[in-house]
Write a protein that holds these residues in place. Structure first.
Motif, PDB file in Angstrom:
ATOM      1  N   LEU A 178       0.807  -1.217   0.000  1.00 22.41           N
ATOM      2  CA  LEU A 178       0.000   0.000   0.000  1.00 22.41           C
ATOM      3  C   LEU A 178       0.842   1.270   0.000  1.00 22.41           C
ATOM      4  CD1 LEU A 178      -2.770  -1.160   2.491  1.00 22.41           C
ATOM      5  CD2 LEU A 178      -2.839  -1.150  -0.007  1.00 22.41           C
ATOM      6  N   GLY A 179       2.160   1.125  -0.179  1.00 22.22           N
ATOM      7  CA  GLY A 179       3.021   2.288  -0.340  1.00 22.22           C
ATOM      8  C   GLY A 179       3.232   3.088   0.935  1.00 22.22           C
ATOM      9  N   GLY A 180       3.654   4.325   0.748  1.00 23.71           N
ATOM     10  CA  GLY A 180       3.929   5.209   1.874  1.00 23.71           C
ATOM     11  C   GLY A 180       3.221   6.534   1.703  1.00 23.71           C
ATOM     12  N   GLY A 181       3.882   7.599   2.141  1.00 22.20           N
ATOM     13  CA  GLY A 181       3.301   8.928   2.018  1.00 22.20           C
ATOM     14  C   GLY A 181       2.687   9.472   3.288  1.00 22.20           C
ATOM     15  N   TYR A 182       2.951   8.857   4.428  1.00 24.17           N
ATOM     16  CA  TYR A 182       2.344   9.278   5.698  1.00 24.17           C
ATOM     17  C   TYR A 182       2.862  10.651   6.101  1.00 24.17           C
ATOM     18  CZ  TYR A 182       1.430   4.310   5.529  1.00 24.17           C
ATOM     19  OH  TYR A 182       1.029   3.069   5.108  1.00 24.17           O
ATOM     20  N   GLY A 183       1.946  11.581   6.340  1.00 23.97           N
ATOM     21  CA  GLY A 183       2.304  12.967   6.567  1.00 23.97           C
ATOM     22  C   GLY A 183       2.851  13.238   7.955  1.00 23.97           C
ATOM     23  N   ILE A 184       3.663  14.293   8.046  1.00 18.77           N
ATOM     24  CA  ILE A 184       4.269  14.701   9.315  1.00 18.77           C
ATOM     25  C   ILE A 184       3.932  16.163   9.598  1.00 18.77           C
ATOM     26  CG2 ILE A 184       6.165  13.079   8.969  1.00 18.77           C
ATOM     27  CD1 ILE A 184       7.962  15.552   8.358  1.00 18.77           C
ATOM     28  N   ALA A 185       4.298  16.620  10.786  1.00 18.85           N
ATOM     29  CA  ALA A 185       4.137  18.032  11.156  1.00 18.85           C
ATOM     30  C   ALA A 185       5.351  18.803  10.679  1.00 18.85           C
ATOM     31  CB  ALA A 185       3.987  18.162  12.667  1.00 18.85           C
ATOM     32  N   TYR A 186       5.119  19.829   9.879  1.00 15.62           N
ATOM     33  CA  TYR A 186       6.196  20.711   9.449  1.00 15.62           C
ATOM     34  C   TYR A 186       6.183  22.042  10.193  1.00 15.62           C
ATOM     35  CZ  TYR A 186       7.885  17.923   5.516  1.00 15.62           C
ATOM     36  OH  TYR A 186       8.467  16.944   4.754  1.00 15.62           O
ATOM     37  N   LEU A 187       5.003  22.439  10.698  1.00  9.83           N
ATOM     38  CA  LEU A 187       4.863  23.712  11.391  1.00  9.83           C
ATOM     39  C   LEU A 187       4.288  23.480  12.776  1.00  9.83           C
ATOM     40  CD1 LEU A 187       3.237  25.835   8.521  1.00  9.83           C
ATOM     41  CD2 LEU A 187       5.672  25.668   9.113  1.00  9.83           C
ATOM     42  N   PRO A 188       4.552  24.360  13.726  1.00  4.94           N
ATOM     43  CA  PRO A 188       3.914  24.251  15.034  1.00  4.94           C
ATOM     44  C   PRO A 188       2.393  24.217  14.872  1.00  4.94           C
ATOM     45  CG  PRO A 188       5.657  25.882  15.100  1.00  4.94           C
ATOM     46  CD  PRO A 188       5.495  25.513  13.667  1.00  4.94           C
ATOM     47  N   GLY A 189       1.768  23.273  15.539  1.00  2.00           N
ATOM     48  CA  GLY A 189       0.324  23.119  15.449  1.00  2.00           C
ATOM     49  C   GLY A 189      -0.137  22.132  14.407  1.00  2.00           C
ATOM     50  N   ASP A 190       0.751  21.740  13.486  1.00  2.94           N
ATOM     51  CA  ASP A 190       0.386  20.724  12.497  1.00  2.94           C
ATOM     52  C   ASP A 190       0.102  19.395  13.178  1.00  2.94           C
ATOM     53  OD1 ASP A 190       0.699  22.445  10.404  1.00  2.94           O
ATOM     54  OD2 ASP A 190       2.508  21.498   9.589  1.00  2.94           O
ATOM     55  N   GLU A 191      -0.839  18.656  12.633  1.00  2.00           N
ATOM     56  CA  GLU A 191      -1.147  17.322  13.127  1.00  2.00           C
ATOM     57  C   GLU A 191      -0.541  16.300  12.178  1.00  2.00           C
ATOM     58  OE1 GLU A 191      -2.584  16.568  15.958  1.00  2.00           O
ATOM     59  OE2 GLU A 191      -2.988  18.651  16.509  1.00  2.00           O
ATOM     60  N   ALA A 192       0.303  15.430  12.683  1.00  2.00           N
ATOM     61  CA  ALA A 192       0.873  14.359  11.870  1.00  2.00           C
ATOM     62  C   ALA A 192      -0.133  13.226  11.729  1.00  2.00           C
ATOM     63  CB  ALA A 192       2.156  13.844  12.519  1.00  2.00           C
ATOM     64  N   LEU A 193       0.088  12.377  10.731  1.00  2.00           N
ATOM     65  CA  LEU A 193      -0.732  11.182  10.575  1.00  2.00           C
ATOM     66  C   LEU A 193      -0.147  10.107  11.482  1.00  2.00           C
ATOM     67  CD1 LEU A 193      -3.177  10.184   8.922  1.00  2.00           C
ATOM     68  CD2 LEU A 193      -1.558   9.233   7.288  1.00  2.00           C
ATOM     69  N   GLU A 194      -0.833   9.821  12.573  1.00  2.00           N
ATOM     70  CA  GLU A 194      -0.309   8.895  13.577  1.00  2.00           C
ATOM     71  C   GLU A 194      -0.389   7.452  13.078  1.00  2.00           C
ATOM     72  OE1 GLU A 194       1.145   9.808  16.183  1.00  2.00           O
ATOM     73  OE2 GLU A 194       0.580  11.904  16.393  1.00  2.00           O
ATOM     74  N   PRO A 195       0.641   6.624  13.311  1.00  2.00           N
ATOM     75  CA  PRO A 195       0.639   5.253  12.789  1.00  2.00           C
ATOM     76  C   PRO A 195      -0.458   4.370  13.369  1.00  2.00           C
ATOM     77  CG  PRO A 195       2.546   5.633  14.216  1.00  2.00           C
ATOM     78  CD  PRO A 195       1.913   6.966  13.967  1.00  2.00           C
ATOM     79  N   GLY A 196      -0.774   4.538  14.656  1.00  2.00           N
ATOM     80  CA  GLY A 196      -1.780   3.664  15.263  1.00  2.00           C
ATOM     81  C   GLY A 196      -3.149   3.753  14.623  1.00  2.00           C
ATOM     82  N   PRO A 197      -3.762   4.937  14.582  1.00  2.00           N
ATOM     83  CA  PRO A 197      -5.100   5.053  13.984  1.00  2.00           C
ATOM     84  C   PRO A 197      -5.143   4.686  12.507  1.00  2.00           C
ATOM     85  CG  PRO A 197      -4.628   6.943  15.388  1.00  2.00           C
ATOM     86  CD  PRO A 197      -3.350   6.172  15.273  1.00  2.00           C
ATOM     87  N   VAL A 198      -4.140   5.094  11.724  1.00  2.00           N
ATOM     88  CA  VAL A 198      -4.191   4.775  10.298  1.00  2.00           C
ATOM     89  C   VAL A 198      -4.023   3.278  10.075  1.00  2.00           C
ATOM     90  CG1 VAL A 198      -1.726   5.141   9.774  1.00  2.00           C
ATOM     91  CG2 VAL A 198      -3.429   5.482   8.006  1.00  2.00           C
ATOM     92  N   ALA A 199      -3.202   2.627  10.882  1.00  2.00           N
ATOM     93  CA  ALA A 199      -3.038   1.178  10.751  1.00  2.00           C
ATOM     94  C   ALA A 199      -4.358   0.460  11.037  1.00  2.00           C
ATOM     95  CB  ALA A 199      -1.952   0.688  11.706  1.00  2.00           C
ATOM     96  N   LEU A 200      -5.050   0.881  12.078  1.00  2.00           N
ATOM     97  CA  LEU A 200      -6.331   0.249  12.415  1.00  2.00           C
ATOM     98  C   LEU A 200      -7.366   0.461  11.316  1.00  2.00           C
ATOM     99  CD1 LEU A 200      -6.621   1.104  16.219  1.00  2.00           C
ATOM    100  CD2 LEU A 200      -6.417  -1.184  15.210  1.00  2.00           C
ATOM    101  N   SER A 201      -7.441   1.689  10.794  1.00  2.00           N
ATOM    102  CA  SER A 201      -8.459   1.971   9.788  1.00  2.00           C
ATOM    103  C   SER A 201      -8.201   1.181   8.514  1.00  2.00           C
ATOM    104  CB  SER A 201      -8.511   3.470   9.491  1.00  2.00           C
ATOM    105  OG  SER A 201      -7.330   3.916   8.861  1.00  2.00           O
ATOM    106  N   VAL A 202      -6.949   1.098   8.080  1.00  2.00           N
ATOM    107  CA  VAL A 202      -6.644   0.368   6.855  1.00  2.00           C
ATOM    108  C   VAL A 202      -6.848  -1.131   7.064  1.00  2.00           C
ATOM    109  CG1 VAL A 202      -4.832  -0.208   5.203  1.00  2.00           C
ATOM    110  CG2 VAL A 202      -5.070   2.135   6.023  1.00  2.00           C
ATOM    111  N   ALA A 203      -6.429  -1.643   8.212  1.00  2.00           N
ATOM    112  CA  ALA A 203      -6.603  -3.072   8.485  1.00  2.00           C
ATOM    113  C   ALA A 203      -8.075  -3.457   8.468  1.00  2.00           C
ATOM    114  CB  ALA A 203      -5.970  -3.432   9.826  1.00  2.00           C
TER     115      ALA A 203
ATOM    116  N   ILE B  65       3.950  -1.822   3.748  1.00  2.00           N
ATOM    117  CA  ILE B  65       3.874  -0.367   3.652  1.00  2.00           C
ATOM    118  C   ILE B  65       5.289   0.181   3.572  1.00  2.00           C
ATOM    119  CG2 ILE B  65       1.689  -0.237   4.912  1.00  2.00           C
ATOM    120  CD1 ILE B  65       3.421   0.856   7.315  1.00  2.00           C
ATOM    121  N   GLU B  66       5.423   1.460   3.178  1.00  2.00           N
ATOM    122  CA  GLU B  66       6.745   2.035   2.937  1.00  2.00           C
ATOM    123  C   GLU B  66       6.871   3.449   3.502  1.00  2.00           C
ATOM    124  OE1 GLU B  66       6.902   1.865  -1.272  1.00  2.00           O
ATOM    125  OE2 GLU B  66       7.101  -0.307  -1.372  1.00  2.00           O
ATOM    126  N   PRO B  67       6.848   3.638   4.816  1.00  2.00           N
ATOM    127  CA  PRO B  67       7.068   4.984   5.364  1.00  2.00           C
ATOM    128  C   PRO B  67       8.524   5.400   5.219  1.00  2.00           C
ATOM    129  CG  PRO B  67       6.987   3.382   7.136  1.00  2.00           C
ATOM    130  CD  PRO B  67       6.671   2.624   5.877  1.00  2.00           C
TER     131      PRO B  67
END
Length: 476
Positions: free
Chosen positions: A276-301, A320-322
């Motif tokens: 399913l590839g990669g592309g998981y987003g991160i926080a670049y600026l203060p206040g940004d929300e990253a894509l957390e591995p736990g919730p995304v793993a559960l939703s995809v599974a 996957i390829e983070p």
């Protein structure tokens, strides 16, 4: 183009790997005197020992993020009865040490060129734990992969399928391949890094051609099945980069699993793996929300389990390829400030009326040669003065490099202390991914070193280039 939002808050100290709202690594801390330290090493010490600019990599943070992705996806997919492998996407940053860290934390390594393959092999990564990507692999790269016994070659076109089969026959081996497909699901922060739409160079479309016949993806899968020199491992999908909504992964998984079922209906071959590839987003600026591995793993599974049940097919093994999500926040780039000058311009305000705007241009000793993403993608980053404390009011600033380009921008908009001056140390957060790996020698600047910090000490992973290095390539 509208100006990006200006973050006004500092994100230090951070709250740990993946903590909400911070682009800094878990080892970044402000001391009481205002100086930043990373993993117990003060930035003034780093600058004195290694010079600036320098890429600084928090080893413990990298390892923690690698473990977080592996453990989250293993746990989530175990709940639905499927196995999963996590590949570190080496294109984000690949050095011998980084490849070893990833392997030690239980990740495999994904490479995108013969050079990256060579780095992974030099690090001692087993060939079976390496994948090789690329839309235009050379014969030499394919042969090197076959000779190394790589675990997977991701083929990208019908022409490549025939070429890989012929090269495998020349070596007397069977090449393990996956077919990269474009699902029509595309996501990410910029069109150039959204890689699943039809009009681009990667993969084979799952949609039928103009005549309504067999899709290029299905035709490619059938072509692999027809060549005894190839072993069809599975189907590969990658939908983009800097993705912050897991629904894209869910939608792509549905398409790939349907394609898998269609292939089984037509050929009797039910492939064993889906990537399913990669592309998981991160926080670049203060206040940004990253894509957390736990919730995304559960939703995809949960989605892949439901879709497989609907199709009446057993679950395959997933991968996957983070890359950015593991190394991006672990890194920062340390610069020294040089020229500082205010620039006053006329700019329309919110009502459209002309208004006077003063922006402080803060020049540093690097620039687009060590981070091309702001110039290439308009990417936003966060910077802070990190060598001292300041009580001066913050002013609207733009961090720029020393190159002979007006587009040589390091940070488009940031609030910095009004007393910023030559000699100050400035750090840009979340540059672990794609800074060094996309670096150049533009204007004959030498590329910075990669310096790892851990447990109060630093060590050089990749040394700074020198002018002698540049001249050694020039044959006159």
């Amino acid at each position: 183009m509208p100006e990006p939002a200006v973050p006004t808050a500092s994100a230090l100290p951070s709250g740990g790997p993946g903590a909400a709202g911070t682009p800094w690594s878990s080892g970044a801390r402000r001391r009481t005197d205002g100086e930043l330290e990373v993993a117990g090493v003060a930035v003034s010490e780093l600058a004195a020992e290694h010079g600036t600019p320098a890429y600084v990599l928090d080893e413990a943070d990298f390892r923690a993020r690698a473990r977080a992705y592996r453990s989250a996806f293993e746990a989530a997919f175990e709940q639905v009865g499927a196995g999963v492998d996590v590949y570190y996407a080496g294109k984000a940053l690949l050095t011998v040490a980084v490849a070893r860290w990833a392997t030690q934390e239980g990740l495999r390594v994904d490479t995108a060129s013969g050079g990256e393959l060579a780095v992974a092999l030099r690090a001692g990564v087993p060939g079976a734990a390496i994948g090789l990507h690329g839309n235009n692999k050379s014969d030499a790269e394919v042969l090197a992969a076959l000779d190394a016994g790589v675990g997977r070659l991701i083929v990208d076109s019908l022409v490549e399928i025939e070429r890989v089969a012929d090269l495998a026959a020349s070596r007397g081996v069977v090449a393990p391949v996956m077919v990269r497909v474009t699902t029509g699901v595309h996501a990410g922060g910029h069109e150039y890094i959204s890689t699943a739409h039809e009009d681009q160079k990667f993969g084979l479309s799952v949609n039928p051609g103009p005549d309504g016949g067999t899709s290029p993806a299905l035709a490619a899968l059938e072509a692999v099945v027809a060549r005894p020199e190839l072993e069809l491992l599975g189907i590969h999908s990658h939908i983009g980069s800097q993705i912050l909504d897991p629904s894209g992964f869910e939608a792509a998984a549905r398409v790939v699993l349907q394609l898998r079922a269609d292939l089984a209906t037509r050929t009797g071959v039910l492939v064993d793996e889906v990537d399913l590839g990669g592309g998981y987003g991160i926080a670049y600026l203060p206040g940004d929300e990253a894509l957390e591995p736990g919730p995304v793993a559960l939703s995809v599974a949960q989605v892949v389990a439901a879709v497989s049940h609907q199709l009446g097919t057993p679950l395959p093994r997933f991968s996957i390829e983070p890359g950015r999500a593991v190394v991006g926040p672990a890194g920062l780039t340390l610069y020294t400030v040089g020229t500082v000058k205010p620039v006053t311009v006329s700019s329309p305000d919110a009502s459209g009326e002309a208004a006077t705007l003063t922006r402080l241009y803060v020049s540093v000793d690097g620039g687009m040669s060590d981070n091309i993403r702001p110039a290439l993608y308009g990417a936003d980053y966060h910077a802070e003065i990190v060598g001292r404390a300041s009580s001066a009011a913050k002013v609207l600033s733009r961090v720029v490099g020393k190159h002979c380009e007006s587009g040589d921008i390091v940070v488009h908009q940031v609030m910095l202390p009004g007393d910023v001056r030559a000699g100050d140390l400035l750090a840009v957060a979340a540059t672990g991914a794609y800074g060094r790996s996309m670096a150049s020698n533009y204007n004959a600047l030498t590329r910075p070193p990669v310096v790892a910090v851990a447990d109060g000490a630093s060590r050089v992973l990749v040394r700074r280039e020198t002018v002698d290095d540049l001249l050694a390539l020039d044959q006159g």
